[in-house]
Design a protein around this motif. Sequence first.
Motif, PDB file in Angstrom:
ATOM      1  N   GLN A  76       0.820  -1.208   0.000  1.00  0.00           N
ATOM      2  CA  GLN A  76       0.000   0.000   0.000  1.00  0.00           C
ATOM      3  C   GLN A  76       0.855   1.260   0.000  1.00  0.00           C
ATOM      4  OE1 GLN A  76      -2.911   0.032   3.113  1.00  0.00           O
ATOM      5  NE2 GLN A  76      -3.802   1.988   2.501  1.00  0.00           N
ATOM      6  N   ASP A  77       2.025   1.193   0.645  1.00  0.00           N
ATOM      7  CA  ASP A  77       2.902   2.366   0.754  1.00  0.00           C
ATOM      8  C   ASP A  77       4.003   2.357  -0.302  1.00  0.00           C
ATOM      9  OD1 ASP A  77       4.432   0.275   1.659  1.00  0.00           O
ATOM     10  OD2 ASP A  77       5.198   1.311   3.435  1.00  0.00           O
ATOM     11  N   ALA A  78       3.786   1.667  -1.409  1.00  0.00           N
ATOM     12  CA  ALA A  78       4.841   1.514  -2.419  1.00  0.00           C
ATOM     13  C   ALA A  78       5.259   2.846  -3.031  1.00  0.00           C
ATOM     14  CB  ALA A  78       4.380   0.561  -3.514  1.00  0.00           C
ATOM     15  N   LEU A  79       4.334   3.781  -3.195  1.00  0.00           N
ATOM     16  CA  LEU A  79       4.672   5.112  -3.691  1.00  0.00           C
ATOM     17  C   LEU A  79       5.053   5.982  -2.506  1.00  0.00           C
ATOM     18  CD1 LEU A  79       4.750   7.132  -6.105  1.00  0.00           C
ATOM     19  CD2 LEU A  79       2.409   7.746  -5.496  1.00  0.00           C
ATOM     20  N   ILE A  80       6.339   6.301  -2.405  1.00  0.00           N
ATOM     21  CA  ILE A  80       6.819   7.116  -1.285  1.00  0.00           C
ATOM     22  C   ILE A  80       6.509   8.581  -1.544  1.00  0.00           C
ATOM     23  CG2 ILE A  80       8.860   7.837   0.012  1.00  0.00           C
ATOM     24  CD1 ILE A  80      10.131   5.131  -0.734  1.00  0.00           C
ATOM     25  N   ALA A  81       6.857   9.057  -2.709  1.00  0.00           N
ATOM     26  CA  ALA A  81       6.614  10.456  -3.065  1.00  0.00           C
ATOM     27  C   ALA A  81       6.723  10.594  -4.571  1.00  0.00           C
ATOM     28  CB  ALA A  81       7.622  11.369  -2.372  1.00  0.00           C
ATOM     29  N   GLY A  82       6.005  11.561  -5.115  1.00  0.00           N
ATOM     30  CA  GLY A  82       6.146  11.844  -6.532  1.00  0.00           C
ATOM     31  C   GLY A  82       4.834  11.901  -7.281  1.00  0.00           C
ATOM     32  N   ASN A  83       4.946  12.106  -8.573  1.00  0.00           N
ATOM     33  CA  ASN A  83       3.803  12.301  -9.449  1.00  0.00           C
ATOM     34  C   ASN A  83       3.822  11.207 -10.512  1.00  0.00           C
ATOM     35  OD1 ASN A  83       1.643  13.486 -10.830  1.00  0.00           O
ATOM     36  ND2 ASN A  83       3.000  14.779 -12.038  1.00  0.00           N
ATOM     37  N   TRP A  84       3.074  10.142 -10.288  1.00  0.00           N
ATOM     38  CA  TRP A  84       3.004   9.015 -11.211  1.00  0.00           C
ATOM     39  C   TRP A  84       1.530   8.661 -11.371  1.00  0.00           C
ATOM     40  CZ3 TRP A  84       6.391   3.937 -10.696  1.00  0.00           C
ATOM     41  CH2 TRP A  84       6.162   3.121 -11.807  1.00  0.00           C
ATOM     42  N   SER A  85       0.919   9.139 -12.443  1.00  0.00           N
ATOM     43  CA  SER A  85      -0.532   9.094 -12.595  1.00  0.00           C
ATOM     44  C   SER A  85      -1.092   7.680 -12.680  1.00  0.00           C
ATOM     45  CB  SER A  85      -0.950   9.910 -13.822  1.00  0.00           C
ATOM     46  OG  SER A  85      -0.273   9.451 -14.983  1.00  0.00           O
ATOM     47  N   ASP A  86      -0.376   6.747 -13.323  1.00  0.00           N
ATOM     48  CA  ASP A  86      -0.895   5.383 -13.466  1.00  0.00           C
ATOM     49  C   ASP A  86      -0.092   4.385 -12.637  1.00  0.00           C
ATOM     50  OD1 ASP A  86       1.365   5.620 -14.999  1.00  0.00           O
ATOM     51  OD2 ASP A  86       0.542   4.670 -16.788  1.00  0.00           O
ATOM     52  N   PHE A  87       0.324   4.802 -11.473  1.00  0.00           N
ATOM     53  CA  PHE A  87       1.171   3.951 -10.629  1.00  0.00           C
ATOM     54  C   PHE A  87       0.494   2.623 -10.302  1.00  0.00           C
ATOM     55  CE2 PHE A  87       2.602   2.710  -6.285  1.00  0.00           C
ATOM     56  CZ  PHE A  87       3.884   2.315  -6.634  1.00  0.00           C
TER      57      PHE A  87
END
Length: 675
Positions: free
Chosen positions: A621-632
């Motif tokens: 669930q916490d795989a995206l730490i920070a940033g702008n990735w629209s289709d993550f």
Amino acid sequence: MVQHISLVQKIKRMLKNDLKNPHMLIETIGKSVLGEDIECIVISEDPMKYGISYCEKQYKEITSKHPPSTSTNKDMKLPILINASIHGTEPVGAKVVLELVNYLMENESGDAKELLKHFIFICVPMANPDGLKKGTRYNENGFDLNRDFIFQTQPETKAIVNLIKTCNPVVLFDLHGYVSKFKDKIGLIEPCTQPHNPHYEYDLYIKWALPMAEKMENNLLFSRNNFFSNRYKNMKGVCIPFRDLSSGWDDYAPFCTSSYAILHGAIGCTIEAPSSGNDSIPWMLEAILGACQFLMDNKQEFLSDYLLFFQRGIHLNHPIHPNNFFPTCYIFTETNNTSYKVYRLVNHLINNGVKVDITLEDTTVEERFVPKGSFVARMGQAKSVLANTLLWEGEKEPKGKFSDICVWSLPLLWGVHSITTSTPLLAETKEISNKDLPAQENKTSHDKRIGIIYDGGLYRKQSHAGLKSCLNKLGFTVKEVHPRSLINKQSLEDIDVLIYNGFEHLFYTKERVKPIYQKHVLESKQQQKRCVKTLDYFLSKGGKFIAIGAGPAKITKSIFHLTNCTINTGKRNNNAIIHVDYLDHPINMGYSSKDIGFVYRPVWFSNTDGVEVIARISSDQDALIAGNWSDFENAKGYPVIIKEKSRDVVLIGLEICHRGQPEHLFNILLNAIYS
């Protein structure tokens, strides 16, 4: 490309001839990659008295425990820093500095005398002397210096950073060209559109940046009859992005000179000349003089807010920021495996003007043990906005249209574990300097012969520059291989490993790119086929091929036919720091099973049954730490590093050496070379 050697020579002659002028002092603040002096011109009533050292002393006084009141500082000299021609294809800035010097030196009894009562002008006419000589946007190492102000990988950037840190200018003008967003509003003067860097004391910044820009505009309109071309004579104004644009000219990422300077308390202002014609020089000069008049007219109130910026930091009182946006401090604890990384980070913080302490005793903070000898960056200091900008993880999915990457966490990208706390650290500490830190680790030399695909300047960039910097830091000697040279089967005979990190367009044929860029790509389909044969021959003889990033991955499949996997890519400007599951494999040696990765224009792989999967994007669930990735969400759980089983081909979806910045990821490349 157009060269500007004559301009460089003219500036050098001017510097030499004016050494005896009583209002001018020349200082060398650094060296370029090719060893050219980076000169700084100081102009004031008495530059021996009111120069860089005066500015440094003045900053220490106003950030002391008992700063003088604003009223006692009414006669304070305000340092204005003018940075010019950081892009070598934009010589207008250097020319404007020459005009400003002439104006101040030749009008001593008039307006110039009044200006020197209030200001110290600190001018860098050639921030990128190598690029200016050769007519390239980038420096000799291929780096866009105006994207280097957080990581500071280049000597030219370090020189400007040290000048900003030492002088603490009230305003920084960064002189560029050539932009006109509208027919009648020509040129551009910041402030920017949203999104803004969330660390800025934006209430203080915009209070002065916007009316200053409008005063500059008014000064240009008042002077328009003095211009030669009808375009300048008929202008109705200037494009001020904050006022006139909806998005796309943001100051979120502090990679540029002006946005970085805001973190030091300056009103950072990029000025874009409307054109390369002669009118652009007086246009810029009139804009700067308009700003100076505005500052003189409002000096007392402006100075009060300039001092308030630092007092907010000292007292950890940031009224426009949400609670807990600033922690009390960051703590870095060294281990045997990471000590050099910690020293690297601490040294960098100090070089930027951030105060760092060392603990003199064991302690605990929020039930976590902090051993004696740990490093502490307290946020209760004059430049807390700078400190927190460098150290925070970043935001998840910040909103807006970005003109550059929106993540840059130094601890994460340099592999330093940091502890943040919202409670006071009670242990005894003392402030340290660079001299208290041990020397950095030495490079190791390697026997592998490395070739990298050379980008000579496609789209005004050298996209392989970060890769080359990474390999040099790892201790490799590198041979640059132009795409067209691969049509010759013998071109890779003295290479063990060929690495490609750059635009996919390098292996397109020339009809697919604009004429100005055609010399950087292949001539024909026939050349493409010969490149494929060369690469096949190279691999059959025991060579290794490594593709890094989205573009090379696409070419590896579509033109080189070296993989059957599906190449999935995100949007070009998507970028993020993510969690990656690194599997048990020699390429991942030294990385924990769940470690960080960095992506820019993300790429991930599917249909990978015929390859060896080495690392996956975490599905947590916490795989995206920070940033702008629209289709993550579409990429979670998919492979991001793979290796072909039938030949020595490795595809790395992470941007492990982007602009020479994510040093924590460099060893992935080292491991891939030797695995």
